[in-house]
Design a protein around this motif. Sequence first.
Motif, PDB file in Angstrom:
ATOM      1  N   MET A  10      27.185  27.087  38.956  1.00  7.73           N
ATOM      2  CA  MET A  10      28.395  27.469  38.240  1.00  7.73           C
ATOM      3  C   MET A  10      28.287  28.908  37.710  1.00  7.73           C
ATOM      4  N   MET A  11      27.141  29.266  37.159  1.00  3.41           N
ATOM      5  CA  MET A  11      26.948  30.604  36.615  1.00  3.41           C
ATOM      6  C   MET A  11      26.953  31.654  37.724  1.00  3.41           C
ATOM      7  N   ASP A  12      26.451  31.285  38.902  1.00  5.31           N
ATOM      8  CA  ASP A  12      26.454  32.220  40.022  1.00  5.31           C
ATOM      9  C   ASP A  12      27.879  32.533  40.471  1.00  5.31           C
ATOM     10  N   ILE A  13      28.729  31.522  40.428  1.00  9.36           N
ATOM     11  CA  ILE A  13      30.129  31.714  40.827  1.00  9.36           C
ATOM     12  C   ILE A  13      30.828  32.650  39.843  1.00  9.36           C
ATOM     13  N   VAL A  14      30.588  32.459  38.545  1.00  8.93           N
ATOM     14  CA  VAL A  14      31.209  33.303  37.526  1.00  8.93           C
ATOM     15  C   VAL A  14      30.719  34.749  37.675  1.00  8.93           C
ATOM     16  N   ALA A  15      29.418  34.920  37.901  1.00  2.00           N
ATOM     17  CA  ALA A  15      28.866  36.264  38.074  1.00  2.00           C
ATOM     18  C   ALA A  15      29.444  36.933  39.316  1.00  2.00           C
ATOM     19  N   ALA A  16      29.590  36.163  40.404  1.00  2.00           N
ATOM     20  CA  ALA A  16      30.158  36.705  41.631  1.00  2.00           C
ATOM     21  C   ALA A  16      31.622  37.104  41.424  1.00  2.00           C
ATOM     22  N   LEU A  17      32.371  36.276  40.691  1.00  2.00           N
ATOM     23  CA  LEU A  17      33.779  36.590  40.424  1.00  2.00           C
ATOM     24  C   LEU A  17      33.907  37.843  39.558  1.00  2.00           C
ATOM     25  N   LYS A  18      33.035  37.990  38.564  1.00  2.00           N
ATOM     26  CA  LYS A  18      33.078  39.191  37.725  1.00  2.00           C
ATOM     27  C   LYS A  18      32.745  40.438  38.538  1.00  2.00           C
ATOM     28  N   SER A  19      31.796  40.307  39.453  1.00  2.00           N
ATOM     29  CA  SER A  19      31.433  41.426  40.318  1.00  2.00           C
ATOM     30  C   SER A  19      32.613  41.820  41.205  1.00  2.00           C
ATOM     31  N   GLU A  20      33.274  40.832  41.781  1.00  3.22           N
ATOM     32  CA  GLU A  20      34.446  41.100  42.617  1.00  3.22           C
ATOM     33  C   GLU A  20      35.570  41.726  41.801  1.00  3.22           C
TER      34      GLU A  20
END
Length: 82
Positions: free
Chosen positions: A1-11
């Motif tokens: 879940m945290m990886d998805i949030v980090a990826a979305l913030k990066s995008e």
Amino acid sequence: MMDIVAALKSEEKKLETRLGGIRQAIRALNGYAPRAVNHMPSEIEISSDRGSKLRGRKLSASHRRAIKIGIQKAKARKAGAK
């Protein structure tokens, strides 16, 4: 879940950077030079720059007359609306 949030913030950051570049390109096409390469102008800054286009330049007599007529019409509309 945290990886998805980090990826979305990066995008999101990537898209904001692209949007800033697109805004600068639009301003350049409209004749407004960008302030700085890394500066992302807000909508307020874009619209506020338009008034400074004629600052420091002499206007022709017909242009000054047209401005005065426009101001008179606006005042008349405002007075008529009261």
